[in-house]
Write a protein that holds these residues in place. Sequence first.
Motif, PDB file in Angstrom:
ATOM      1  N   SER A  64       0.881  -1.242  -0.041  1.00 13.48           N
ATOM      2  CA  SER A  64       0.121  -0.077  -0.012  1.00 13.48           C
ATOM      3  C   SER A  64       0.912   1.139   0.031  1.00 13.48           C
ATOM      4  O   SER A  64       1.990   1.299  -0.070  1.00 13.48           O
ATOM      5  CB  SER A  64      -0.827   0.076   1.340  1.00 13.48           C
ATOM      6  OG  SER A  64      -0.314   0.513   2.410  1.00 13.48           O
ATOM      7  N   GLY A  65       0.292   2.459  -0.048  1.00 14.79           N
ATOM      8  CA  GLY A  65       1.031   3.532  -0.083  1.00 14.79           C
ATOM      9  C   GLY A  65       2.157   3.722   0.984  1.00 14.79           C
ATOM     10  O   GLY A  65       3.308   4.317   0.705  1.00 14.79           O
ATOM     11  N   LEU A  69       6.085   4.891   1.206  1.00 12.14           N
ATOM     12  CA  LEU A  69       6.820   5.947   2.176  1.00 12.14           C
ATOM     13  C   LEU A  69       8.121   5.357   2.766  1.00 12.14           C
ATOM     14  O   LEU A  69       9.070   5.829   2.920  1.00 12.14           O
ATOM     15  CB  LEU A  69       5.962   6.441   3.308  1.00 12.14           C
ATOM     16  CG  LEU A  69       4.517   7.393   2.518  1.00 12.14           C
ATOM     17  CD1 LEU A  69       3.590   7.729   3.564  1.00 12.14           C
ATOM     18  CD2 LEU A  69       5.074   8.294   1.716  1.00 12.14           C
ATOM     19  N   PHE A  91      -0.960  12.256   7.629  1.00 13.08           N
ATOM     20  CA  PHE A  91      -0.141  11.684   7.033  1.00 13.08           C
ATOM     21  C   PHE A  91       1.395  12.177   7.001  1.00 13.08           C
ATOM     22  O   PHE A  91       2.327  11.507   7.071  1.00 13.08           O
ATOM     23  CB  PHE A  91      -0.450  11.523   5.618  1.00 13.08           C
ATOM     24  CG  PHE A  91      -1.859  10.569   5.242  1.00 13.08           C
ATOM     25  CD1 PHE A  91      -1.437   9.258   5.338  1.00 13.08           C
ATOM     26  CD2 PHE A  91      -2.969  11.003   5.191  1.00 13.08           C
ATOM     27  CE1 PHE A  91      -2.587   8.287   5.204  1.00 13.08           C
ATOM     28  CE2 PHE A  91      -4.017  10.195   5.220  1.00 13.08           C
ATOM     29  CZ  PHE A  91      -3.712   8.776   5.290  1.00 13.08           C
ATOM     30  N   ARG A  94       2.646  10.453  10.145  1.00 10.01           N
ATOM     31  CA  ARG A  94       3.077   9.085   9.657  1.00 10.01           C
ATOM     32  C   ARG A  94       4.529   9.050   9.114  1.00 10.01           C
ATOM     33  O   ARG A  94       5.379   8.373   9.321  1.00 10.01           O
ATOM     34  CB  ARG A  94       2.112   8.471   8.746  1.00 10.01           C
ATOM     35  CG  ARG A  94       2.392   6.977   8.339  1.00 10.01           C
ATOM     36  CD  ARG A  94       1.431   6.491   7.489  1.00 10.01           C
ATOM     37  NE  ARG A  94      -0.052   6.131   8.124  1.00 10.01           N
ATOM     38  CZ  ARG A  94      -1.058   5.622   7.373  1.00 10.01           C
ATOM     39  NH1 ARG A  94      -0.899   5.303   6.302  1.00 10.01           N
ATOM     40  NH2 ARG A  94      -2.228   5.703   8.066  1.00 10.01           N
ATOM     41  N   THR A 138       4.191  16.066   2.733  1.00 10.40           N
ATOM     42  CA  THR A 138       3.118  15.364   2.077  1.00 10.40           C
ATOM     43  C   THR A 138       2.670  16.398   1.009  1.00 10.40           C
ATOM     44  O   THR A 138       2.477  17.659   1.350  1.00 10.40           O
ATOM     45  CB  THR A 138       2.079  15.234   3.124  1.00 10.40           C
ATOM     46  OG1 THR A 138       2.525  14.734   4.175  1.00 10.40           O
ATOM     47  CG2 THR A 138       0.780  14.350   2.768  1.00 10.40           C
ATOM     48  N   ASN A 140      -0.422  16.364  -1.045  1.00 10.88           N
ATOM     49  CA  ASN A 140      -1.803  16.637  -0.555  1.00 10.88           C
ATOM     50  C   ASN A 140      -2.185  15.946   0.734  1.00 10.88           C
ATOM     51  O   ASN A 140      -2.172  14.774   0.808  1.00 10.88           O
ATOM     52  CB  ASN A 140      -2.684  16.249  -1.855  1.00 10.88           C
ATOM     53  CG  ASN A 140      -4.086  16.416  -1.447  1.00 10.88           C
ATOM     54  OD1 ASN A 140      -4.571  17.619  -1.763  1.00 10.88           O
ATOM     55  ND2 ASN A 140      -4.837  15.615  -1.308  1.00 10.88           N
ATOM     56  N   ASP A 168       5.466  12.660  -0.510  1.00 13.58           N
ATOM     57  CA  ASP A 168       4.044  11.660  -0.428  1.00 13.58           C
ATOM     58  C   ASP A 168       3.075  12.408  -1.363  1.00 13.58           C
ATOM     59  O   ASP A 168       2.608  13.238  -0.793  1.00 13.58           O
ATOM     60  CB  ASP A 168       3.578  11.563   1.089  1.00 13.58           C
ATOM     61  CG  ASP A 168       2.213  10.969   1.315  1.00 13.58           C
ATOM     62  OD1 ASP A 168       1.714  10.629   0.099  1.00 13.58           O
ATOM     63  OD2 ASP A 168       1.923  10.508   2.557  1.00 13.58           O
ATOM     64  N   VAL A 170       0.534  10.438  -2.502  1.00 18.08           N
ATOM     65  CA  VAL A 170      -0.246   9.127  -2.694  1.00 18.08           C
ATOM     66  C   VAL A 170      -1.666   9.844  -3.119  1.00 18.08           C
ATOM     67  O   VAL A 170      -2.397   9.278  -4.055  1.00 18.08           O
ATOM     68  CB  VAL A 170      -0.461   8.552  -1.259  1.00 18.08           C
ATOM     69  CG1 VAL A 170      -1.577   7.483  -1.533  1.00 18.08           C
ATOM     70  CG2 VAL A 170       0.973   7.969  -1.017  1.00 18.08           C
ATOM     71  N   SER A 171      -2.257  11.021  -2.542  1.00 17.46           N
ATOM     72  CA  SER A 171      -3.362  11.369  -2.862  1.00 17.46           C
ATOM     73  C   SER A 171      -3.541  12.439  -4.037  1.00 17.46           C
ATOM     74  O   SER A 171      -4.308  13.236  -4.179  1.00 17.46           O
ATOM     75  CB  SER A 171      -4.437  11.697  -1.670  1.00 17.46           C
ATOM     76  OG  SER A 171      -3.840  12.992  -0.939  1.00 17.46           O
ATOM     77  N   LYS A 194      -5.836   5.547  -5.510  1.00  9.19           N
ATOM     78  CA  LYS A 194      -6.328   6.892  -5.137  1.00  9.19           C
ATOM     79  C   LYS A 194      -6.600   7.595  -6.545  1.00  9.19           C
ATOM     80  O   LYS A 194      -7.439   7.133  -7.414  1.00  9.19           O
ATOM     81  CB  LYS A 194      -5.355   7.821  -4.433  1.00  9.19           C
ATOM     82  CG  LYS A 194      -5.030   6.968  -3.035  1.00  9.19           C
ATOM     83  CD  LYS A 194      -5.659   7.745  -1.991  1.00  9.19           C
ATOM     84  CE  LYS A 194      -5.493   6.846  -0.708  1.00  9.19           C
ATOM     85  NZ  LYS A 194      -4.872   7.684   0.401  1.00  9.19           N
TER      86      LYS A 194
HETATM   87  C1  LIG Z   1      -3.848   7.038   1.490  1.00  8.06           C
HETATM   88  C2  LIG Z   1      -2.577   7.588   1.782  1.00  8.06           C
HETATM   89  C3  LIG Z   1      -1.448   7.281   2.088  1.00  8.06           C
HETATM   90  C4  LIG Z   1      -1.111   5.756   2.163  1.00  8.06           C
HETATM   91  O1  LIG Z   1      -2.356   4.938   2.792  1.00  8.06           O
HETATM   92  P1  LIG Z   1      -2.158   3.632   2.704  1.00  8.06           P
HETATM   93  O2  LIG Z   1      -3.382   2.929   3.191  1.00  8.06           O
HETATM   94  O3  LIG Z   1      -0.924   2.744   3.188  1.00  8.06           O
HETATM   95  O4  LIG Z   1      -2.195   2.989   1.073  1.00  8.06           O
HETATM   96  C5  LIG Z   1      -0.303   8.038   2.448  1.00  8.06           C
HETATM   97  N1  LIG Z   1      -0.397   9.245   2.276  1.00  8.06           N
HETATM   98  C6  LIG Z   1      -1.349   9.907   2.153  1.00  8.06           C
HETATM   99  C7  LIG Z   1      -1.459  11.424   1.926  1.00  8.06           C
HETATM  100  C8  LIG Z   1      -2.556   9.177   1.774  1.00  8.06           C
HETATM  101  O5  LIG Z   1      -3.732   9.883   1.134  1.00  8.06           O
END
Ligand SMILES: *Cc1c(COP(=O)(O)O)cnc(C)c1O
Length: 366
Positions: A64-65, A69, A91, A94, A138, A140, A168, A170-171, A194
């Motif tokens: 997953s994302g 990271l 995020f 995280r 991050t 977004n 990051d 991801v979104s 996403k």
């Molecule tokens: C969704 C998301 C993640 C990763 O989430 P996973 O559940 O591990 O795929 C990371 N960063 C952002 C900004 C996200 O929106």
Amino acid sequence: MTAGEPNLRITGPTPLPSAVLEALGEQMLSHRSEGFRVLLRRIIAGLRPLFGTSAGTILPFTASGTGGLEAALVNTVRPGDRVLVVRIGYFGDRFAEIAVHYGAEVIPLDVPWGRAADPDDVRRALRRAAPVAAVAVTHNETSTGALNPLSEIAAVVRAESPALLLVDAVSSAGSVEIEMDVWGLDVVVTASQKGLMSPPGLAVVAAGPRALEAASRGGPRPYYFDFLRMAAATAEGTTTYTPAISVLFGLARALELIHAEGLAEVFARHRRLAAACRSGLAGLGLAGFADPAHASPTVTSALTPLGWTASALRRRLEAEHGVFVSQGRAEWKERLLRCGHMGHVGADEVDRLIGSVRTVLSGSPG
Ligand SMILES: *Cc1c(COP(=O)(O)O)cnc(C)c1O
């Protein structure tokens, strides 16, 4: 989408186009075959414009994302290295947590939730914290609906410091412009579920030359998430280990759809839908949470109206309208409704969301 179908407006996973659903049903092939080489090369070529890179190496990890990271940090940062983490929400936290987990010295730059980072604050933080091995940011922030001014932040980092810039996205990737090469980003991470209109299962990492060089320095090496071994594999048209082949089938089809629409139009559509979502919700008394100057094109966060918890509103939307939205994170759990509009989404879905919120609010919170 007809009125009876669920309207998945959570912040991910996102709904799949029917052509992608079909592609997911294709028969397996060997990931060491010519057929797979063709598939992977097509995907990598299709992904490059989304990251804005021709110099970067595209590394598809089955994860997953968050795995992406982790890969970004563990390949570029050594224990004891100083990492400036720009935290504008959950995020960002995280990203920092992963860096701490691997023994980095994390210097946080904290911004109140709902706001974007100020590039001048990043400049000051970089000067105070020097020498910094990496800056993690991050693009977004899905938890707050704020979009960081990434090109400006990157300009500051490039001007001030030799630090690697880890992003990051991801979104945002595939929904919002990213110019990795022009802006000088070193690692950009996204995930399949996403903006890429594909099922969960794939963390896509774009690693620039400086990141690969950092990965080749001494120190502890990741095993599964090794950038260098994955780069060597993709150069041969394969992956280090068995990939999520079905997800790749779907992603190849999704990328065709994105490029058929045209990236500029995809980005413009996201901005239009975000504006419609923000103003529609504001018109119903759900004030936008994110700084309007930095409101996200992919996620709208709004404060719940007086008398309504986010749980109550979300449950009614699900049960009575088949509309699925996300709530806030952490202390904002009951105060925020978060609506995803990334990837496969059009004006109908946003209109239906707004109409459903209107109907629910016309009753009592119950
Ligand atoms: C969704 C998301 C993640 C990763 O989430 P996973 O559940 O591990 O795929 C990371 N960063 C952002 C900004 C996200 O929106």
